[in-house]
Design a protein around this motif. Structure first.
Motif, PDB file in Angstrom:
ATOM      1  N   ALA A  25       0.844  -1.191   0.000  1.00 59.85           N
ATOM      2  CA  ALA A  25       0.000   0.000   0.000  1.00 59.85           C
ATOM      3  C   ALA A  25       0.884   1.248   0.000  1.00 59.85           C
ATOM      4  CB  ALA A  25      -0.886   0.004   1.244  1.00 59.85           C
ATOM      5  N   PRO A  26       0.419   2.332  -0.625  1.00 63.55           N
ATOM      6  CA  PRO A  26       1.198   3.574  -0.592  1.00 63.55           C
ATOM      7  C   PRO A  26       1.295   4.113   0.828  1.00 63.55           C
ATOM      8  CG  PRO A  26      -0.896   3.897  -1.735  1.00 63.55           C
ATOM      9  CD  PRO A  26      -0.803   2.453  -1.390  1.00 63.55           C
ATOM     10  N   PHE A  27       2.379   4.793   1.117  1.00 64.38           N
ATOM     11  CA  PHE A  27       2.589   5.325   2.466  1.00 64.38           C
ATOM     12  C   PHE A  27       2.549   6.860   2.442  1.00 64.38           C
ATOM     13  CE2 PHE A  27       4.658   6.383   6.421  1.00 64.38           C
ATOM     14  CZ  PHE A  27       4.159   5.438   7.268  1.00 64.38           C
ATOM     15  N   ASP A  28       1.495   7.422   1.875  1.00 69.87           N
ATOM     16  CA  ASP A  28       1.309   8.869   1.873  1.00 69.87           C
ATOM     17  C   ASP A  28       0.709   9.284   3.211  1.00 69.87           C
ATOM     18  OD1 ASP A  28       2.214   8.842  -0.724  1.00 69.87           O
ATOM     19  OD2 ASP A  28       0.204   8.812  -1.582  1.00 69.87           O
ATOM     20  N   GLN A  29       1.342  10.228   3.872  1.00 68.15           N
ATOM     21  CA  GLN A  29       0.930  10.658   5.209  1.00 68.15           C
ATOM     22  C   GLN A  29      -0.508  11.194   5.200  1.00 68.15           C
ATOM     23  OE1 GLN A  29       3.136  10.283   7.737  1.00 68.15           O
ATOM     24  NE2 GLN A  29       1.687  10.949   9.266  1.00 68.15           N
ATOM     25  N   GLY A  30      -1.409  10.546   5.950  1.00 71.47           N
ATOM     26  CA  GLY A  30      -2.771  11.024   6.144  1.00 71.47           C
ATOM     27  C   GLY A  30      -3.711  10.854   4.973  1.00 71.47           C
ATOM     28  N   VAL A  31      -3.322  10.107   3.949  1.00 76.84           N
ATOM     29  CA  VAL A  31      -4.171   9.929   2.769  1.00 76.84           C
ATOM     30  C   VAL A  31      -4.843   8.564   2.821  1.00 76.84           C
ATOM     31  CG1 VAL A  31      -4.257   9.890   0.252  1.00 76.84           C
ATOM     32  CG2 VAL A  31      -2.684  11.432   1.408  1.00 76.84           C
ATOM     33  N   CYS A  32      -6.157   8.560   2.591  1.00 75.15           N
ATOM     34  CA  CYS A  32      -6.964   7.344   2.601  1.00 75.15           C
ATOM     35  C   CYS A  32      -7.305   6.976   1.152  1.00 75.15           C
ATOM     36  CB  CYS A  32      -8.235   7.592   3.402  1.00 75.15           C
ATOM     37  SG  CYS A  32      -9.332   6.185   3.524  1.00 75.15           S
ATOM     38  N   TYR A  33      -7.080   5.722   0.781  1.00 76.97           N
ATOM     39  CA  TYR A  33      -7.332   5.256  -0.577  1.00 76.97           C
ATOM     40  C   TYR A  33      -8.370   4.132  -0.578  1.00 76.97           C
ATOM     41  CZ  TYR A  33      -2.925   7.478  -1.980  1.00 76.97           C
ATOM     42  OH  TYR A  33      -1.919   8.378  -2.241  1.00 76.97           O
ATOM     43  N   ALA A  34      -9.166   4.086  -1.647  1.00 70.91           N
ATOM     44  CA  ALA A  34      -9.984   2.916  -1.946  1.00 70.91           C
ATOM     45  C   ALA A  34      -9.178   2.091  -2.943  1.00 70.91           C
ATOM     46  CB  ALA A  34     -11.315   3.328  -2.553  1.00 70.91           C
ATOM     47  N   VAL A  35      -9.146   0.788  -2.760  1.00 70.02           N
ATOM     48  CA  VAL A  35      -8.349  -0.096  -3.605  1.00 70.02           C
ATOM     49  C   VAL A  35      -9.282  -0.895  -4.503  1.00 70.02           C
ATOM     50  CG1 VAL A  35      -6.694  -1.996  -3.627  1.00 70.02           C
ATOM     51  CG2 VAL A  35      -6.586  -0.269  -1.825  1.00 70.02           C
ATOM     52  N   GLU A  36      -9.034  -0.814  -5.808  1.00 66.49           N
ATOM     53  CA  GLU A  36      -9.781  -1.602  -6.794  1.00 66.49           C
ATOM     54  C   GLU A  36      -8.843  -2.647  -7.352  1.00 66.49           C
ATOM     55  OE1 GLU A  36     -12.979  -1.434  -7.518  1.00 66.49           O
ATOM     56  OE2 GLU A  36     -13.207   0.180  -6.055  1.00 66.49           O
ATOM     57  N   THR A  37      -9.138  -3.903  -7.090  1.00 65.75           N
ATOM     58  CA  THR A  37      -8.289  -4.967  -7.615  1.00 65.75           C
ATOM     59  C   THR A  37      -8.577  -5.134  -9.091  1.00 65.75           C
ATOM     60  OG1 THR A  37      -9.926  -6.600  -6.942  1.00 65.75           O
ATOM     61  CG2 THR A  37      -8.114  -6.195  -5.430  1.00 65.75           C
ATOM     62  N   GLY A  38      -7.532  -5.210  -9.880  1.00 64.97           N
ATOM     63  CA  GLY A  38      -7.671  -5.354 -11.323  1.00 64.97           C
ATOM     64  C   GLY A  38      -7.946  -6.792 -11.710  1.00 64.97           C
TER      65      GLY A  38
END
Length: 146
Positions: A25-38
């Motif tokens: 997973a990306p380690f961007d400080q304070g950022v929340c991501y939704a993950v779409e599996t391809g």
């Protein structure tokens, strides 16, 4: 001799399997991501959901909010995957789970109460059979001030 060859081949296959790189997973400080599996063979896509989230619980709340909005719009997906600062977040009907990898073991972060809300697992009262018990915040009606 044949046993030695088979053993060496098996050890080689295990070594190659161990070298397979897990999805991170990306380690961007304070950022929340939704993950779409391809589809098979494609890497997952990370779509930004929210910024300036102070803790993983806040990211889980944003993902749960997104999940509920999609359901209200007629969607049918009841499970959502997200990520926050190097951790994957999995939301399903049992609660919120976290993992270091997309394919790895998951650990419970938040559990669902009897009425569907999310809470810290140790804060949930359970019945004798283990099912969650929903307790009203105000057990007694408030008395009016004189």
């Amino acid at each position: 001799m044949k046993l030695l060859t088979i053993t060496a081949l098996g050890a080689g296959l295990l070594a190659l399997a161990a070298c397979e790189k897990a999805t991170e997973a990306p380690f961007d400080q304070g950022v929340c991501y939704a993950v779409e599996t391809g589809v098979e063979g494609e890497p997952p896509r990370f779509n930004k959901v929210a910024e300036k989230q102070p803790q993983i619980e806040f990211c889980a709340a944003r993902l749960e909010e997104m999940r509920l909005r999609f359901l209200r719009l007629g969607g049918s997906r009841r499970e959502v995957t997200g990520s926050y600062q190097g951790q994957f977040i999995f939301i399903d009907r049992a609660g919120v789970w976290i993992s270091k990898t997309l394919e790895g073991s998951r650990f419970i972060l938040l559990a669902r109460t009897g009425d569907g809300r999310l809470a810290i697992p140790s804060a949930i009262q359970r019945a004798i059979d283990g099912s969650p018990v929903s307790v009203s915040a105000n057990a007694e009606p408030a008395t009016p001030a004189p």
